[in-house]
Design a protein around this motif. Structure first.
Motif, short mmCIF file in Angstrom:
data_model
loop_
_atom_site.label_atom_id
_atom_site.label_comp_id
_atom_site.label_asym_id
_atom_site.label_seq_id
_atom_site.Cartn_x
_atom_site.Cartn_y
_atom_site.Cartn_z
N CYS A 104 0.99 -1.20 -0.13
CA CYS A 104 -0.02 -0.07 -0.01
C CYS A 104 0.81 1.23 -0.06
O CYS A 104 0.48 2.27 -0.57
CB CYS A 104 -0.87 0.10 1.19
SG CYS A 104 -2.02 1.34 1.22
N MET A 105 2.24 1.00 0.72
CA MET A 105 2.81 2.30 0.64
C MET A 105 3.28 2.70 -0.75
O MET A 105 3.49 4.00 -1.09
CB MET A 105 4.09 2.16 1.73
CG MET A 105 3.91 2.40 3.13
SD MET A 105 5.19 1.96 4.18
CE MET A 105 6.52 2.55 3.63
N GLU A 106 3.72 1.33 -1.42
CA GLU A 106 4.04 1.88 -2.78
C GLU A 106 3.32 2.38 -3.73
O GLU A 106 3.54 3.41 -4.48
CB GLU A 106 4.76 0.31 -3.21
CG GLU A 106 5.93 0.18 -2.82
CD GLU A 106 6.38 -1.37 -3.60
OE1 GLU A 106 6.28 -1.55 -4.75
OE2 GLU A 106 7.14 -1.96 -2.83
N GLU A 107 1.91 1.89 -3.43
CA GLU A 107 0.68 2.32 -4.43
C GLU A 107 0.55 3.81 -4.06
O GLU A 107 0.08 4.64 -4.88
CB GLU A 107 -0.62 1.47 -4.10
CG GLU A 107 -0.29 -0.14 -4.40
CD GLU A 107 -0.20 -0.30 -5.82
OE1 GLU A 107 -0.58 0.65 -6.74
OE2 GLU A 107 0.39 -1.44 -6.39
N ALA A 146 -4.73 6.38 -13.38
CA ALA A 146 -3.72 5.71 -12.79
C ALA A 146 -3.45 5.89 -11.39
O ALA A 146 -3.43 4.89 -10.56
CB ALA A 146 -2.33 5.99 -13.64
N ALA A 147 -3.70 7.23 -10.86
CA ALA A 147 -3.68 7.27 -9.42
C ALA A 147 -4.75 6.49 -8.57
O ALA A 147 -4.88 6.02 -7.62
CB ALA A 147 -3.67 8.78 -9.15
N THR A 153 -5.75 -0.46 -5.61
CA THR A 153 -5.11 -1.50 -5.54
C THR A 153 -4.55 -1.72 -4.06
O THR A 153 -4.51 -2.88 -3.61
CB THR A 153 -3.84 -1.49 -6.37
OG1 THR A 153 -4.12 -1.32 -7.94
CG2 THR A 153 -2.90 -2.48 -6.30
N CYS A 154 -4.27 -0.47 -3.56
CA CYS A 154 -4.07 -0.56 -2.42
C CYS A 154 -5.15 -1.15 -1.40
O CYS A 154 -4.89 -1.96 -0.37
CB CYS A 154 -3.59 0.97 -1.57
SG CYS A 154 -3.56 1.09 0.20
N VAL A 155 -6.35 -0.85 -1.51
CA VAL A 155 -7.36 -1.22 -0.75
C VAL A 155 -7.62 -2.91 -0.89
O VAL A 155 -7.95 -3.71 -0.03
CB VAL A 155 -8.78 -0.65 -1.01
CG1 VAL A 155 -9.84 -1.33 -0.59
CG2 VAL A 155 -8.62 0.96 -0.70
N ASP A 156 -7.53 -3.21 -2.16
CA ASP A 156 -7.48 -4.53 -2.62
C ASP A 156 -6.62 -5.60 -1.68
O ASP A 156 -6.76 -6.72 -1.74
CB ASP A 156 -7.36 -4.69 -4.16
CG ASP A 156 -8.51 -4.18 -4.92
OD1 ASP A 156 -9.71 -3.94 -4.33
OD2 ASP A 156 -8.64 -3.92 -5.97
N GLY A 157 -5.57 -5.10 -1.53
CA GLY A 157 -4.41 -5.80 -1.03
C GLY A 157 -4.81 -6.10 0.57
O GLY A 157 -4.15 -6.80 1.25
N PHE A 158 -5.83 -5.55 1.05
CA PHE A 158 -6.17 -6.06 2.41
C PHE A 158 -7.65 -6.75 2.45
O PHE A 158 -8.31 -6.96 3.32
CB PHE A 158 -6.44 -4.71 3.13
CG PHE A 158 -5.47 -3.88 3.55
CD1 PHE A 158 -4.82 -4.49 4.74
CD2 PHE A 158 -4.90 -2.91 2.78
CE1 PHE A 158 -3.57 -3.62 5.02
CE2 PHE A 158 -3.71 -2.20 3.26
CZ PHE A 158 -3.28 -2.47 4.16
#
Length: 196
Positions: A104-107, A146-147, A153-158
């Motif tokens: 998420c930090m990277e995203e 893209a942002a 994508t960050c949210v999907d990671g959780f």
């Protein structure tokens, strides 16, 4: 009698003219412009809430509205990026939580970078005409899209119950808000582009 009526009429017209030019009337027109523009976004209430404080600088300018919406999105993305980077320092994180936060930090870093470029690019639109205008706006639309993808994508990671808890809830709430503001900014950029 006719003279008194004429004086009364002139004073009435002067009063109406002053009211139309008053800061209150201008502020009301700017607020109405923001509400009308936000009604076409996916999250109109958040749109109005995030932009109403900027009504005096926005006035009734679609370009200034889009520029302000992008700046608000960038500010929230930066704040969320800082929040997420603090979360990774928590003691007792599960391995999956740590990995999700790291991703998420990277995203969020990518999102901040793209929104920063978009804010700068939209500033160049002021002087642009024709194909040059379309090129700048296309860049802005691409980077903001893209942002938004980065934020989602960050949210999907959780996803998944394994990550349920306070860490997931707090990060998700902030990132979802940024994604909503970013979605609205993209909509307002599209509105601005369509009016040119």
């Amino acid at each position: 009698m006719a003279r008194t009526s004429l004086v009364f009429l002139l004073l009435s017209l002067l009063y109406i003219a002053c009211q139309a030019r008053s800061p209150t009337a201008a502020s009301s027109r700017a607020s109405n412009f923001i509400k009308a523009s936000c009604s076409a976004t996916k999250y109109p209430a958040i749109c109005v809430q995030s932009l109403k404080a900027f009504a005096p600088s926005i006035q009734q300018s679609p370009r200034q509205l889009a520029q302000t919406a992008l700046s608000v999105s960038l500010d929230r993305a930066k704040s969320t990026q800082a929040f997420v980077s603090k979360m990774i320092k928590f003691k007792g994180l599960k391995k999956r939580e740590y990995e999700a936060i790291k991703d998420c930090m990277e995203e969020m870093s990518d999102s901040v970078d793209r929104l920063s470029k978009s804010v700068q690019e939209l500033k160049h639109v002021g002087e642009a005409k024709g194909q040059d205008f379309l090129w700048h706006v296309s860049n802005v639309e691409t980077w903001v899209s893209a942002a938004l993808t980065d934020e989602n994508t960050c949210v999907d990671g959780f996803a998944g119950r394994a990550l349920d808890g306070k860490v997931k809830a707090s990060i998700r709430a902030r990132v979802v808000n940024v994604a909503q503001v970013t979605s609205n900014a993209l909509s307002l950029v599209n509105q601005f582009a369509s009016k040119q």
